[in-house]
Design a protein around this motif. Structure first.
Motif, short mmCIF file in Angstrom:
data_model
loop_
_atom_site.label_atom_id
_atom_site.label_comp_id
_atom_site.label_asym_id
_atom_site.label_seq_id
_atom_site.Cartn_x
_atom_site.Cartn_y
_atom_site.Cartn_z
N LEU A 30 -10.03 -3.40 11.03
CA LEU A 30 -9.09 -4.48 10.73
C LEU A 30 -9.10 -5.54 11.83
O LEU A 30 -9.46 -5.26 12.97
N SER A 31 -8.69 -6.73 11.46
CA SER A 31 -8.52 -7.81 12.44
C SER A 31 -7.21 -8.51 12.13
O SER A 31 -6.62 -8.34 11.06
N TYR A 32 -6.76 -9.32 13.06
CA TYR A 32 -5.51 -10.05 12.85
C TYR A 32 -5.66 -11.15 11.82
O TYR A 32 -4.67 -11.79 11.43
N GLN A 33 -6.88 -11.41 11.37
CA GLN A 33 -7.10 -12.36 10.28
C GLN A 33 -6.96 -11.67 8.92
O GLN A 33 -6.90 -12.32 7.87
N THR A 34 -6.90 -10.33 8.92
CA THR A 34 -6.73 -9.58 7.68
C THR A 34 -5.27 -9.65 7.24
O THR A 34 -4.36 -9.59 8.07
N ASN A 35 -5.06 -9.81 5.95
CA ASN A 35 -3.69 -9.84 5.45
C ASN A 35 -3.03 -8.48 5.60
O ASN A 35 -3.64 -7.45 5.32
N THR A 36 -1.78 -8.47 6.04
CA THR A 36 -1.04 -7.21 6.10
C THR A 36 -0.81 -6.69 4.69
O THR A 36 -0.79 -7.45 3.72
N ASP A 37 -0.64 -5.36 4.57
CA ASP A 37 -0.60 -4.77 3.23
C ASP A 37 0.55 -3.79 3.01
O ASP A 37 0.59 -3.08 2.02
N HIS A 38 1.52 -3.75 3.95
CA HIS A 38 2.57 -2.75 3.77
C HIS A 38 3.85 -3.18 4.49
O HIS A 38 3.84 -4.07 5.35
N ALA A 39 4.96 -2.53 4.12
CA ALA A 39 6.24 -2.78 4.76
C ALA A 39 7.02 -1.47 4.85
O ALA A 39 6.92 -0.62 3.95
N TRP A 40 7.79 -1.32 5.93
CA TRP A 40 8.61 -0.13 6.14
C TRP A 40 9.82 -0.53 6.97
O TRP A 40 10.05 -1.72 7.19
N ASN A 41 10.58 0.42 7.45
CA ASN A 41 11.80 0.09 8.20
C ASN A 41 11.85 0.80 9.55
O ASN A 41 11.24 1.85 9.74
N VAL A 42 12.61 0.19 10.47
CA VAL A 42 13.07 0.90 11.66
C VAL A 42 14.59 0.82 11.64
O VAL A 42 15.17 -0.20 11.23
N VAL A 43 15.23 1.91 12.06
CA VAL A 43 16.68 1.97 12.04
C VAL A 43 17.16 2.49 13.39
O VAL A 43 16.52 3.36 13.99
N CYS A 83 0.84 -1.18 0.00
CA CYS A 83 0.00 0.00 0.00
C CYS A 83 0.87 1.24 0.00
O CYS A 83 1.80 1.34 0.79
N ILE A 84 0.62 2.15 -0.89
CA ILE A 84 1.37 3.41 -0.93
C ILE A 84 0.42 4.53 -0.55
O ILE A 84 -0.80 4.38 -0.63
N SER A 85 0.98 5.66 -0.11
CA SER A 85 0.12 6.77 0.28
C SER A 85 -0.67 7.28 -0.91
O SER A 85 -0.20 7.27 -2.04
N LYS A 86 -1.88 7.72 -0.64
CA LYS A 86 -2.72 8.31 -1.66
C LYS A 86 -2.57 9.81 -1.61
O LYS A 86 -2.43 10.40 -0.55
N SER A 87 -2.60 10.44 -2.76
CA SER A 87 -2.51 11.89 -2.79
C SER A 87 -3.68 12.50 -2.05
O SER A 87 -4.83 12.22 -2.33
N THR A 88 -3.37 13.34 -1.07
CA THR A 88 -4.41 14.10 -0.38
C THR A 88 -4.24 15.58 -0.68
O THR A 88 -4.61 16.44 0.09
#
Length: 556
Positions: free
Chosen positions: A148-161, A4-9
């Motif tokens: 959302l529930s924990y049965q919903t598929n995750t839709d994004h990835a990011w990082n922690v540094v 999922c990417i951000s949508k233009s607002t």
């Protein structure tokens, strides 16, 4: 995993590229501004193609001028955000995109998984602690009201540094740009997603890694943990709102239940919003702005009032900017409005695309204060009067706007003294009206908006006629008219004319001169003839022959 990417607002915003990397502090605890990082940014932006053959080669080049891990991380972020494009074809078709780090480097295109993998690989190459986090995001395609529930598929990835003794967030996917309303990826570098504060990041990112509910919570990086239900329900503000410190204190969930009317509070203490506006859309995307207004309560607080005409679901969008010169404002947030009941007799608001209240430069124009002036007024009988104190003398005028946007200056009159401006209005029917007060700004010969006032009139005026016609000299001479206050006066009748002015020495009415004898009111009985006009003229110096118009009446 989906992505999922951000949508233009933003309804296209012109970006000053010279300020693109240097807006405000990176984080409050680091106390580093983007000006400090400009040499690193410039180095990353000038990366030659010859060093992009491998992860290690690119990492070495990007880290070369860096004097700290933070600067190295910054160089990685700037390069990825400016060189990797989002693969919208894969996203919308559901097909696989290249996500392995070396493949992303080669193709210069991926989805969130690839962005996160590439950033992590660069960090590993320079021995910087970094993790890839998967989870849920309120990005493109997010539907307001979705739980959302924990049965919903995750839709994004990011990082922690890990930098400067703390784990911090990096979001290169959203930092690189957004998907517009046509489904196209638009490159638009953003500093907001570089080391984003956890309390901001949780508004649209929720970690859920490897079906580990408890283990994932620590990667919120918050002292007070959000539940997935709270995350689902909580209002998401845009990066602009979070950057500028805009909060919506009264309604923190994205779905608002409305029984006839709702009042939503907005506040911006950190930065002054120079412009704000609001749009309400029906479920069929029809604009319903006759049902919504924004009232400026004081310097930093606003109230959005929503009164739907019909039962149903609506979308409320709030826009704003801190830049007075910016004509098109970015979105600040979005609510789902669920209306369960409506007013018995719906009365529409006037057409208006901004807020009601004083302009941000109200005091600079010469007005004493805006704190005691309510932008929403109630008129009981069709005759309205509002007095505002001033610190100096300046020229001003006013207009009335009805619900259909029609404009009139005949039913509004402005009177001035050395220390006040008084706006008088007459309403010929029940309903809402907009009064706009214009004034000259020092150094300008043109009038501009000083204040917008929303008035609810509960009963039509007994005298449904315009005010007498006035002139610029009417205000210049500080005239105060007591009667007659209707433009139309009866023919062949004795009409009492009463007014005051601290400077007028003589009046000329229908060819007859009246001289001032004392400091009392001008109190003159006019004998009207047949139909026509009666003009009242005045002069302030007995030694001057010419008179200036101050009022004109219609005899009928």
């Amino acid at each position: 995993m989906g992505c999922c990417i951000s949508k233009s607002t933003v309804q296209p915003v012109t970006v000053d590229k010279s300020q693109n990397f240097r807006y405000k502090n990176v984080t409050y605890d680091l106390k580093i501004t983007y000006n400090d990082l400009k040499p690193i940014d410039d180095h990353a932006l000038q990366t030659p193609k010859s060093v992009e053959n491998s992860i290690n080669e690119l990492a070495d080049y990007l880290a070369k001028p860096a004097k700290s891990e933070l600067e190295t991380i910054r160089s990685f972020y700037v390069w990825i955000c400016n060189n990797i494009s989002y693969n919208t074809t894969a996203y919308f078709s559901g097909t696989s995109a290249v996500t392995e780090a070396s493949g992303v480097l080669k193709s210069k295109s991926s989805v969130c998984e690839g962005y996160a993998n590439l950033f992590q690989a660069l960090c590993v190459a320079k021995n910087i602690k970094c993790k890839k986090i998967s989870g849920f995001a309120k990005g493109y395609g997010h539907q307001l009201g979705t739980i959302l529930s924990y049965q919903t598929n995750t839709d994004h990835a990011w990082n922690v540094v890990f930098v400067s003794g703390k784990w911090r967030f990096i979001e290169t996917t959203w930092g690189s740009g957004h998907i517009d309303e046509n489904g196209a990826f638009v490159k638009n570098f953003s500093n907001f997603f570089f080391l984003t504060k956890p309390e901001h990041f949780i508004e649209d990112h929720y970690p859920y890694i490897n079906n580990d509910i408890e283990g994932s919570k620590e990667w919120q990086l918050l002292k007070q943990i959000f539940s997935l239900e709270d995350f689902s329900k909580s209002l998401k503000t845009t990066k602009y709102a979070r950057d500028w410190g805009v909060i919506f204190s009264s309604h923190r969930y994205e779905v608002v239940k409305v029984d006839k009317k709702a009042s939503i509070s907005m506040e911006s203490k950190q930065n002054t919003l120079s412009k704000v506006s609001v749009n309400l859309y029906s479920s069929s995307r029809k604009l319903c702005n006759e049902s919504v207004v924004m009232i400026k309560d004081n310097f930093s607080k606003y109230t959005v009032i929503v009164r739907p005409k019909e039962i149903g679901k609506y979308t409320l969008k709030v826009f704003g900017t801190i830049d007075q010169s910016q004509n098109v404002m970015p979105q600040l947030t979005e609510y789902m409005i669920e209306c369960t009941s409506t007013e018995d007799e719906f009365v529409p608001y006037p057409e208006h695309n901004g807020f009601y209240g004083p302009s941000t430069d109200f005091k600079l124009r010469g007005f004493a204060s805006s704190e005691s002036i309510s932008a929403f007024q109630i008129c009981q009988n069709g005759e309205f009067e509002l007095t505002m104190k001033t610190n100096k003398t300046f020229k001003c005028s006013a207009d009335i706007f009805e619900t259909d946007g029609s404009r009139s200056s005949d039913f509004v009159m402005v009177e001035q003294s050395n220390s006040s401006v008084c706006v008088k209005a007459r309403f010929v029917s029940k309903g809402y009206y907009k009064i706009t007060l214009f004034s000259e700004f020092e150094g300008s010969d043109t009038y501009s908006v000083a204040m917008n006032i929303l008035v609810l009139n509960k009963k039509a005026a007994k005298i449904p006629t315009p005010f007498p016609h006035t002139y610029s000299t009417t205000a210049e001479y500080n005239c105060h008219l007591i009667e007659p206050i209707a433009r139309n006066i009866p023919s062949n009748s004795n009409v009492l004319f009463v007014m005051s002015s601290p400077v007028i020495q003589e009046l000329l009415i229908d060819g007859k001169v009246y001289k001032k004898e004392n400091d009392q009111l001008w109190n003159i009985t006019l004998k009207t003839g047949g139909s026509g006009v009666v003009t009242v003229s005045a002069k302030t110096d007995n030694n001057v022959n010419s008179y200036s118009y101050i009022y004109q009446y219609v005899v009928d």
